[in-house]
Write a protein that holds these residues in place. Structure first.
Motif, short mmCIF file in Angstrom:
data_model
loop_
_atom_site.label_atom_id
_atom_site.label_comp_id
_atom_site.label_asym_id
_atom_site.label_seq_id
_atom_site.Cartn_x
_atom_site.Cartn_y
_atom_site.Cartn_z
N LEU A 39 -24.89 59.75 39.50
CA LEU A 39 -25.69 58.87 40.34
C LEU A 39 -25.19 58.85 41.78
O LEU A 39 -25.89 58.36 42.67
CB LEU A 39 -25.68 57.45 39.77
CG LEU A 39 -26.45 57.29 38.46
CD1 LEU A 39 -26.17 55.94 37.84
CD2 LEU A 39 -27.94 57.44 38.71
N SER A 41 -22.67 57.93 45.10
CA SER A 41 -22.05 56.70 45.60
C SER A 41 -23.03 55.55 45.64
O SER A 41 -22.63 54.39 45.79
CB SER A 41 -21.45 56.95 46.98
OG SER A 41 -22.46 57.37 47.85
N PHE A 82 -25.51 68.12 34.94
CA PHE A 82 -25.55 68.21 36.40
C PHE A 82 -26.51 69.28 36.91
O PHE A 82 -27.22 69.06 37.86
CB PHE A 82 -24.14 68.45 36.94
CG PHE A 82 -23.27 67.24 36.78
CD1 PHE A 82 -23.24 66.25 37.74
CD2 PHE A 82 -22.53 67.05 35.62
CE1 PHE A 82 -22.47 65.11 37.57
CE2 PHE A 82 -21.76 65.92 35.44
CZ PHE A 82 -21.74 64.95 36.42
N THR A 83 -26.49 70.46 36.27
CA THR A 83 -27.34 71.53 36.80
C THR A 83 -28.64 71.68 36.02
O THR A 83 -29.49 72.47 36.40
CB THR A 83 -26.62 72.88 36.77
OG1 THR A 83 -26.38 73.22 35.40
CG2 THR A 83 -25.29 72.82 37.50
N SER A 84 -28.78 70.95 34.92
CA SER A 84 -30.00 70.99 34.10
C SER A 84 -30.21 72.32 33.39
O SER A 84 -31.25 72.55 32.81
CB SER A 84 -31.24 70.69 34.93
OG SER A 84 -31.13 69.44 35.52
N ALA B 58 -27.67 70.61 41.88
CA ALA B 58 -27.88 70.01 40.57
C ALA B 58 -29.37 70.17 40.26
O ALA B 58 -30.03 71.03 40.81
CB ALA B 58 -27.48 68.55 40.63
N SER B 59 -29.88 69.32 39.43
CA SER B 59 -31.29 69.39 39.08
C SER B 59 -32.15 69.37 40.33
O SER B 59 -31.85 68.69 41.30
CB SER B 59 -31.63 68.17 38.23
OG SER B 59 -33.01 68.10 38.04
N GLN B 64 -33.76 63.43 40.94
CA GLN B 64 -32.34 63.70 40.70
C GLN B 64 -31.66 64.43 41.84
O GLN B 64 -30.53 64.88 41.71
CB GLN B 64 -32.18 64.54 39.41
CG GLN B 64 -32.75 63.93 38.17
CD GLN B 64 -32.12 62.58 37.85
OE1 GLN B 64 -30.94 62.38 38.08
NE2 GLN B 64 -32.91 61.65 37.35
N PRO B 139 -33.43 56.65 36.70
CA PRO B 139 -32.05 56.57 37.17
C PRO B 139 -31.63 57.90 37.80
O PRO B 139 -31.82 58.96 37.20
CB PRO B 139 -31.24 56.32 35.89
CG PRO B 139 -32.22 55.80 34.90
CD PRO B 139 -33.53 56.42 35.24
N GLY B 140 -31.12 57.83 39.00
CA GLY B 140 -30.71 59.04 39.72
C GLY B 140 -30.17 58.64 41.07
O GLY B 140 -30.15 57.44 41.41
N GLN B 141 -29.75 59.63 41.85
CA GLN B 141 -29.11 59.31 43.13
C GLN B 141 -30.07 58.65 44.12
O GLN B 141 -29.64 58.00 45.06
CB GLN B 141 -28.53 60.58 43.74
CG GLN B 141 -27.49 61.20 42.85
CD GLN B 141 -26.38 61.88 43.63
OE1 GLN B 141 -26.36 61.87 44.84
NE2 GLN B 141 -25.44 62.48 42.92
N GLN B 143 -32.73 56.54 43.28
CA GLN B 143 -33.40 55.33 42.80
C GLN B 143 -33.03 54.07 43.60
O GLN B 143 -33.92 53.32 44.03
CB GLN B 143 -33.06 55.11 41.32
CG GLN B 143 -33.88 54.01 40.69
CD GLN B 143 -33.43 53.70 39.27
OE1 GLN B 143 -32.25 53.86 38.93
NE2 GLN B 143 -34.35 53.29 38.43
N SER B 144 -31.75 53.87 43.83
CA SER B 144 -31.34 52.62 44.48
C SER B 144 -31.83 52.53 45.92
O SER B 144 -31.90 51.45 46.49
CB SER B 144 -29.82 52.47 44.42
OG SER B 144 -29.24 53.55 45.11
N LYS B 145 -32.17 53.68 46.49
CA LYS B 145 -32.64 53.65 47.88
C LYS B 145 -34.04 53.04 47.97
O LYS B 145 -34.50 52.67 49.04
CB LYS B 145 -32.63 55.06 48.46
CG LYS B 145 -31.22 55.58 48.59
CD LYS B 145 -31.16 57.02 49.00
CE LYS B 145 -29.70 57.47 48.96
NZ LYS B 145 -29.56 58.91 48.90
N LYS B 194 -36.82 70.94 36.60
CA LYS B 194 -35.39 70.81 36.91
C LYS B 194 -34.83 72.07 37.58
O LYS B 194 -33.90 72.00 38.36
CB LYS B 194 -34.61 70.54 35.63
CG LYS B 194 -34.93 69.17 35.04
CD LYS B 194 -34.26 69.01 33.70
CE LYS B 194 -34.52 67.64 33.12
NZ LYS B 194 -34.03 67.53 31.74
N PHE B 439 -20.92 50.64 47.59
CA PHE B 439 -19.98 51.37 46.75
C PHE B 439 -18.54 51.19 47.26
O PHE B 439 -17.61 51.04 46.47
CB PHE B 439 -20.38 52.85 46.76
CG PHE B 439 -19.36 53.76 46.16
CD1 PHE B 439 -19.03 53.66 44.82
CD2 PHE B 439 -18.74 54.73 46.94
CE1 PHE B 439 -18.09 54.51 44.27
CE2 PHE B 439 -17.80 55.58 46.38
CZ PHE B 439 -17.48 55.46 45.05
#
Lengths: 313, 519
Positions: A39, A41, A82-84, B58-59, B64, B139-141, B143-145, B194, B439
């Motif tokens: 996820l 920071s 991580f890379t799917s 990553a994906s 993601q 859920p992913g990097q 989402q919270s934004k 992905k 964070f």
């Protein structure tokens, strides 16, 4: 022999179960860190919790392990967190790169070591000294240093060979050969250093034995004595060293793969461990255990074929 | 070996993640900045660019996406709604205009009419809504934004309306980065997304791509902004080892790569162009426990100020960063709104004064604290230990495995952590560092005066007035010594003679950072 092979295979499966179970339980302590890493920071306690639920990390470790095991039995090794990438093809492709490197290096190592060891043992004198000196140099000079020098000379300056990257054999055999030449040379130098000394030692022992003297008195040509009789007997211990060498090369491949940017098994395992990419780590562990079991089994079978006295089945 | 590799990798990951933040720069500016004549341009448009990166993306699923060097790939495949230029200003991109309501709770974006997915279908506002809604729910990097977004709608094919529960000063910036990509909602849930997503960006992934190893991007000549992308083919090659990257550069296997400071002279002598990006992250001792829950001393501003005076920042840059970087007492992007050059010099290296401050705070005999020894901190530990010991603070380092590096902060086990703080737009930096959810603020430190300042920023619609307020934020954080920043860390890019690395600051790395050299 078949029942022996099956027994060994069965033991291998039990070993794989144990090793993967231990690996999984060791990893299960870092599940939250893995979710957080994915996820980034910006992770919040809620999003971490949601992701852990989505990935099934909130279940008891034993349930997760059995779930993984069940999926593996149906051929589903999962997907990288991580890379799917699907685990099985990703690990297989990485293993393919490393094996093409290691197997090629081993074949050359065997040929060179046997030639050097037999030459040294049967000729003695200067030949023996030269052979021992070569082994010593191979031992002393670190592989990494040889790699750096070879890249600087052959790839960067002369541009004869690529400095980084890998081409699959099926895509272009010539390019494949070029892409593994320097890494293979580095592995071979290290391998020959230990193997040649082993072959030489075993050959000297064999050539001193009574049956060799008997053969000589019967007028059998030296060439035949050395290659057909002594070498066959001397091969047994060398083969054991070879199987260890193979496993060691697999481990050592991490460094070689990094230096030459080869998309291999060692590098992949290393990165997955850093990130805590559990499905990949599990896949790599399983493939790794099975590979070691297979290599040991093959060594035993070949050993038995070479020397009936050594048959343990 | 493992330690060296992992440290190098993590340093880069931390740096590039931080970096990723600031980088859209190149885009709008690149096209106008390119000095090429049209003849040279047409000649140069068939060129290939190959970039070495340390880790694969990553994906590629929009929900993601991660920032950092990964964006070379995804920012080529997807269009982002907006763009951040070299000066850090938000510019139009897929959305040709935008407007906030007076209460800053409704953002209306107008899309260009000529956006097309690589398969040929037109991009409509519904696709933007579909992508944002999915990112918001997954859920992913990213989402919270979108946490303050309450609804996204498409009144017509070219209009997107985003409703917020409260003003979000960083929203435009988010929409200029990974949060703002446009995916095809029909394919988003498919497994293929992905690795091979459908996007409307200037490049498509070709079949020659080997996932995890080499990403081959081919330019889409039918893309609305294809003219801004001089390279026909872009190869993003994953080469983890820095030395291997340099070898690949020297051997002509890549045309652009990071290099290390000691390689600079050699690279220049060999004809490569070397460009220094002076600030990609801020190396800072995060004084997380400023409420004093674990180490009561840290609750005292004098103690925190003393820690700030313990470091010889010039020496750290010279010796440990090998000159690539610069000393600072701030954690904010030096090209962003919050940076305040007048604050530099607030805490000069002065161990004697530091000891005095500690004595005034009642810690004449010093105190001890435990910090996590992470892949980030390892090479700096001896210097930090020595500097703090000199003023009477005894540091014990506790080893933390690489995968638990981030958790070493969130676990609230350590009063202070050495960290590379990403440089970004001011609002995002504050959100990462000082808000109660941040964070880098695990103990949820809060202060009424500081909160008021943040509230003012959230309700300020005028850009200049907001920038002034952000400068006050930086002033507050420095005066209160909330952290102990040490230096901005930089990077060196080396490129082949026919390729140019354009930006001097990088927020979101994209292929538009690279240009063709004229002549």
């Amino acid at each position: 022999m078949i029942s022996y092979a099956l027994r060994r295979l069965g033991a291998g499966i039990v070993l794989a179960l144990l090793v993967t179970m231990i690996t999984f339980f060791l990893l299960s302590g870092s599940l939250e860190s893995v979710a957080r890493e994915r996820l980034g920071s910006a992770a919040t306690p809620e999003s971490i919790k949601a992701l852990m639920t989505q990935l099934g990390f909130d279940r008891p470790a034993i349930v997760q392990y059995l779930d993984w095991l069940g999926a593996v039995l149906t051929g589903d090794f999962g997907t990288s967190l991580f890379t799917s990438q699907p685990v099985a093809p990703a690990v297989a492709s990485r293993l393919g790169v490393t094996l093409s490197l290691v197997v090629t290096a081993l074949i050359i190592t065997v040929i060179v070591s046997v030639a050097l060891g037999v030459w040294a043992a049967s000729r003695g004198g200067v030949a023996d000294k030269v052979s021992q000196a070569l082994s010593l140099v191979g031992y002393i000079v670190p592989g990494l240093l040889i790699a750096i020098v070879l890249v600087a000379v052959l790839a960067v300056n002369l541009k004869l060979l690529p400095a980084t990257g890998f081409t699959h054999f099926a895509q272009n055999p010539a390019k494949w050969a070029a892409s593994i030449t320097i890494p293979v040379i580095v592995l071979v130098i290290g391998g020959v250093a230990s193997m040649a000394a082993q072959v030489r030692g075993s050959m000297i022992d064999e050539l001193r034995k009574d049956y060799v003297r008997t053969l000589r008195t019967r007028g059998i040509p030296t060439r035949s004595i050395v290659l057909r009789h002594a070498l066959r007997n001397a091969a047994s211990p060398a083969l054991t060293v070879l199987s260890l060498e193979f496993i060691q090369m697999l481990g050592g491949a991490l460094i070689i793969e990094n230096v030459f940017a080869l998309p291999g098994y060692g590098q992949y395992a290393f990165n997955a461990s850093l990130q805590g990419d559990i499905p990949i780590i599990m896949g790599i562990t399983l493939f790794g255990v099975m590979l070691v079991v297979a290599v040991n089994l093959i060594t035993d079978v070949v050993n038995g074929w070479l020397n009936p006295k050594a048959r343990i089945y | 070996m493992i330690t060296v590799l992992s440290r190098a990798r993590s340093l880069t990951r931390a740096a590039s993640a931080t970096v990723a933040v600031a980088a859209l720069l190149a885009t709008a500016a690149c096209s106008s900045a390119s000095p090429d004549t049209s003849a040279q341009q047409s000649q140069s448009r068939d060129q290939e660019l190959s970039i070495a990166v340390q880790a694969p993306p990553a994906s590629l699923d929009p929900s993601q996406l991660a920032e950092g060097q990964q964006s070379y790939v995804w920012a080529s495949i997807f269009d982002t709604l907006l763009l951040v230029d070299k000066e850090g200003k938000v510019r139009p991109n897929a959305a040709e205009s935008w407007k906030y309501s007076e209460d800053l709770r409704t953002l209306t974006l107008k899309l260009r009419g000529d956006l097309k997915f690589s398969a040929g279908d037109a991009v409509t506002a519904k696709d933007v809504v579909g992508t944002l809604e999915r990112t918001r729910a997954t859920p992913g990097q990213q989402q919270s934004k979108l946490a303050k977004v309450t609804a996204v709608s498409a009144p017509d094919d070219s209009t997107v309306v985003i409703q917020l529960s409260a003003p979000e000063p960083s929203l435009l910036n988010y929409l200029a980065q990974a949060t703002g990509v446009i995916g095809d909602p029909e394919t988003l849930a498919a497994e293929t997304t992905k690795l091979r997503p459908a996007g409307s960006g200037p490049y498509v992934l070709s079949d020659a791509t080997v996932d995890g190893t080499e990403y081959v991007l081919e330019r889409r000549e039918d893309h609305w902004n294809a003219a801004a992308y001089p390279f026909k083919t872009v190869k993003v090659k994953v080469i983890q080892d820095r030395t291997a990257q340099y070898n690949a550069l020297q051997a002509g296997e890549v045309k652009a790569a990071f290099i290390q400071a000691p390689q600079r002279q050699q690279a220049e002598a060999a004809g490569f162009k070397v460009k220094e990006v002076q600030a990609v992250a801020a190396l800072a001792l995060i004084l997380a426990d400023r409420k004093g829950e674990l180490v009561p001393a840290l609750a005292d501003v004098k103690v925190r100020q003393a820690i700030n005076m313990a470091f010889d920042r010039e020496q750290v840059v010279k010796a440990l960063l090998q000159g690539v970087g610069r000393p600072t007492v701030q954690v904010f992007n030096p090209n962003g709104d919050a940076y305040n050059s007048e604050l530099e010099g607030t805490y000069d290296f002065d161990p004697e004064k530091a000891r005095k401050l500690l004595a005034e705070a009642g810690y004449a005999d010093g105190f001890s604290m435990t910090m996590p020894s992470t892949v980030i901190s390892q090479s700096f530990e001896p210097v930090i230990t020595q500097a703090l010991a000199d003023i009477g603070i005894k540091v014990t380092w506790e080893p933390v495995p690489p995968q638990n590096t981030a958790a070493s902060i969130s676990s609230k086990k350590y009063p202070a952590v050495l960290w590379f703080a990403g440089l970004n737009e001011a609002g995002r930096e504050v959100g990462d560092m000082y808000t109660p959810e941040a964070f880098l603020n695990p103990f949820k430190w809060q202060d009424p005066e500081f909160d008021k300042l943040l509230q003012k920023i959230a309700n300020e619609s005028d850009e200049e007035a907001r920038a002034d307020l952000y400068k006050k934020v930086s002033e507050y954080t420095v005066k209160q010594a909330l952290n102990a920043p040490i230096a901005y860390t930089g990077t060196l890019w080396a490129t082949a003679p026919d390729v140019e690395f354009i930006p001097s600051v990088v927020v979101l790395p994209t292929v538009r950072d690279f240009g063709v050299t004229s002549g």
